[in-house]
Write a protein that holds these residues in place. Structure first.
Motif, short mmCIF file in Angstrom:
data_model
loop_
_atom_site.label_atom_id
_atom_site.label_comp_id
_atom_site.label_asym_id
_atom_site.label_seq_id
_atom_site.Cartn_x
_atom_site.Cartn_y
_atom_site.Cartn_z
N HIS A 220 0.81 -1.21 0.00
CA HIS A 220 0.00 0.00 0.00
C HIS A 220 0.86 1.27 0.00
O HIS A 220 0.38 2.35 0.36
CB HIS A 220 -0.97 -0.02 1.18
CG HIS A 220 -2.10 -0.96 0.95
ND1 HIS A 220 -1.99 -2.32 1.18
CD2 HIS A 220 -3.34 -0.76 0.46
CE1 HIS A 220 -3.13 -2.89 0.86
NE2 HIS A 220 -3.97 -1.98 0.41
N ALA B 251 -3.85 5.29 10.07
CA ALA B 251 -5.16 5.05 9.45
C ALA B 251 -5.18 3.71 8.74
O ALA B 251 -6.17 2.96 8.83
CB ALA B 251 -5.49 6.18 8.48
N GLU B 252 -4.11 3.38 8.03
CA GLU B 252 -4.06 2.09 7.31
C GLU B 252 -4.06 0.92 8.29
O GLU B 252 -4.72 -0.09 8.06
CB GLU B 252 -2.82 2.05 6.42
CG GLU B 252 -2.88 1.01 5.35
CD GLU B 252 -3.99 1.25 4.32
OE1 GLU B 252 -4.65 0.26 3.94
OE2 GLU B 252 -4.19 2.39 3.89
N LYS C 27 -7.58 0.45 9.54
CA LYS C 27 -8.40 -0.25 8.55
C LYS C 27 -8.10 -1.74 8.56
O LYS C 27 -9.02 -2.56 8.51
CB LYS C 27 -8.14 0.31 7.14
CG LYS C 27 -8.77 1.64 6.89
CD LYS C 27 -8.68 2.15 5.47
CE LYS C 27 -7.74 1.52 4.53
NZ LYS C 27 -7.61 2.22 3.24
N LEU C 28 -6.83 -2.08 8.65
CA LEU C 28 -6.42 -3.49 8.67
C LEU C 28 -6.96 -4.17 9.93
O LEU C 28 -7.46 -5.30 9.87
CB LEU C 28 -4.91 -3.59 8.61
CG LEU C 28 -4.30 -4.97 8.54
CD1 LEU C 28 -4.78 -5.70 7.29
CD2 LEU C 28 -2.79 -4.90 8.55
N GLN D 295 -9.65 -3.31 11.67
CA GLN D 295 -11.10 -3.45 11.55
C GLN D 295 -11.48 -4.59 10.60
O GLN D 295 -12.46 -5.27 10.83
CB GLN D 295 -11.72 -2.15 11.07
CG GLN D 295 -11.66 -1.05 12.10
CD GLN D 295 -12.16 0.29 11.56
OE1 GLN D 295 -12.40 0.43 10.38
NE2 GLN D 295 -12.27 1.26 12.45
N ALA D 296 -10.69 -4.78 9.57
CA ALA D 296 -10.97 -5.86 8.61
C ALA D 296 -10.79 -7.22 9.26
O ALA D 296 -11.44 -8.19 8.87
CB ALA D 296 -10.07 -5.73 7.39
#
Length: 57
Positions: free
Chosen positions: A18, A47-48, A51-52, A54-55
């Motif tokens: 990413h 932030a990334e 997101k990871l 939460q996934a």
């Protein structure tokens, strides 16, 4: 520069894919035989990682 240490190769590879760059790689001080992938701690990285996280839930 603030740094973020990543122990997981899977997470480090995800971050590399990413667009984040590894600043350094060092032996882990806590886990013998493991390595730590060091990234610059930026708001984008945070932030990334969120997101990871939460996934994965």
């Amino acid at each position: 520069m603030k740094q973020k240490c990543i122990l997981s190769m899977r997470v480090a590879r995800y971050l590399l894919a990413h667009g984040f760059r590894i600043v350094d790689v060092e032996p882990s001080r806590k886990f013998h035989g493991e390595v730590v992938f060091i990234f610059e701690d930026t708001p984008e990285l945070t932030a990334e990682l969120a997101k990871l996280s939460q996934a994965g839930n």
